[in-house]
Motif scaffolding. Structure first.
Motif, short mmCIF file in Angstrom:
data_model
loop_
_atom_site.label_atom_id
_atom_site.label_comp_id
_atom_site.label_asym_id
_atom_site.label_seq_id
_atom_site.Cartn_x
_atom_site.Cartn_y
_atom_site.Cartn_z
N TYR A 35 -42.69 39.88 7.07
CA TYR A 35 -44.03 40.38 7.32
C TYR A 35 -44.79 39.39 8.19
O TYR A 35 -44.55 38.18 8.15
CB TYR A 35 -44.83 40.56 6.01
CG TYR A 35 -44.66 41.88 5.32
CD1 TYR A 35 -43.55 42.14 4.51
CD2 TYR A 35 -45.61 42.89 5.48
CE1 TYR A 35 -43.42 43.35 3.87
CE2 TYR A 35 -45.48 44.11 4.84
CZ TYR A 35 -44.38 44.32 4.04
OH TYR A 35 -44.24 45.53 3.41
N GLN A 37 -48.73 38.10 8.81
CA GLN A 37 -50.11 38.15 8.32
C GLN A 37 -51.00 37.48 9.36
O GLN A 37 -50.86 36.27 9.63
CB GLN A 37 -50.24 37.42 6.98
CG GLN A 37 -51.65 37.44 6.40
CD GLN A 37 -51.77 36.59 5.15
OE1 GLN A 37 -50.87 35.84 4.80
NE2 GLN A 37 -52.89 36.72 4.43
N ASN A 41 -56.17 38.70 7.84
CA ASN A 41 -55.48 39.12 6.60
C ASN A 41 -54.89 40.51 6.69
O ASN A 41 -54.78 41.21 5.68
CB ASN A 41 -56.42 39.03 5.39
CG ASN A 41 -56.58 37.61 4.90
OD1 ASN A 41 -55.75 36.75 5.18
ND2 ASN A 41 -57.64 37.36 4.17
N PHE A 43 -51.63 42.70 7.21
CA PHE A 43 -50.19 42.52 7.07
C PHE A 43 -49.47 43.57 7.91
O PHE A 43 -49.83 44.74 7.90
CB PHE A 43 -49.78 42.70 5.60
CG PHE A 43 -50.25 41.59 4.71
CD1 PHE A 43 -51.52 41.62 4.17
CD2 PHE A 43 -49.43 40.52 4.42
CE1 PHE A 43 -51.97 40.60 3.35
CE2 PHE A 43 -49.87 39.50 3.60
CZ PHE A 43 -51.13 39.54 3.07
#
Lengths: 114, 115
Positions: A35, A37, A41, A43
């Motif tokens: 992932y 980020q 914030n 994702f």
């Protein structure tokens, strides 16, 4: 403590340079997720593997990223030509044995592209 | 459209206070809800999850969350916070039985615990 190990913790690259990060998933776990980020914030799922095979990946990953999970070696995610917008925290995760809705994350690699 | 909303960007409390971190979702079908915590500069740590049964689920370190279908909510609570609870908390939703690439995260709530 997380059983997913990511290296390096920090990575600083210039634009156009390659950036490579590694992940050792939870011992014996055949599935790995990556992932991204960002600083807001948000994702973004990038790619996931089962054993050495890619299960799913997004379009961005197909074009500028390369990833692999070779047998008996750490998994890796490499950006072929870094861009400023790639600056983010890259997280590797192993899913829960009981279901992939729960992920166990490593501490991440913080990539800064200057 | 599947969404997760965390209405509070920043919550500040004193040590020993109770706290509630709010999460609302929009999702069709059977869902799987979870909370994660992220300390500064670290990865996410799983706190707790809900998919069926008792709507109140207990997590680690005294955290619990309550699912409400009528309110489409899954708020996280702790009765007495400690300074070490200072972190960003993320609510996440997925279709039950789906793969981890289908996880949808909220934008997080920063919890600051003052001594």
């Amino acid at each position: 403590n997380s059983k997913v190990i990511q290296t390096p913790r920090y990575l600083v690259k210039g634009q156009g340079q390659k950036a490579k990060m590694r992940c050792i998933p939870e011992k014996g776990h055949p599935v790995v997720f990556w992932y991204q980020q960002n600083k807001n914030n948000e994702f973004k799922f990038l790619i996931n593997f089962q054993n050495q095979e890619v299960l799913q990946q997004i379009d961005m990953t197909e074009k500028r990223f390369s990833a692999e999970c070779p047998s008996n070696s750490p998994c890796s995610l490499e950006i072929q030509s870094s861009e400023a917008g790639d600056s983010a925290l890259y997280l590797c995760a192993s899913p829960d044995w009981g279901g992939a809705e729960t992920l166990y994350f490593g501490s991440g690699t913080r990539l800064t592209v200057l | 459209t599947q969404t997760v909303s965390q209405s509070d960007a920043h919550v500040t409390v004193f040590e020993g206070d109770s706290v509630e971190l709010r999460c609302n979702y929009s999702y069709g079908g059977s869902i799987y809800l979870s909370w994660y915590i992220q300390h500064h500069g670290r990865g996410l740590q799983f706190l707790l999850k809900y998919y069926s049964g008792n709507p109140v689920v207990q997590g680690v370190n005294g955290f619990k969350a309550e699912f409400s279908k009528s309110d489409s909510s899954f708020h996280l609570r702790k009765a007495s916070v400690h300074w070490s609870d200072s972190a960003v908390y993320f609510c996440a939703v997925a279709g039950y039985g789906s793969s981890g690439n289908k996880l949808i995260f909220g934008i997080g709530t920063l919890l600051s615990v003052k001594p």
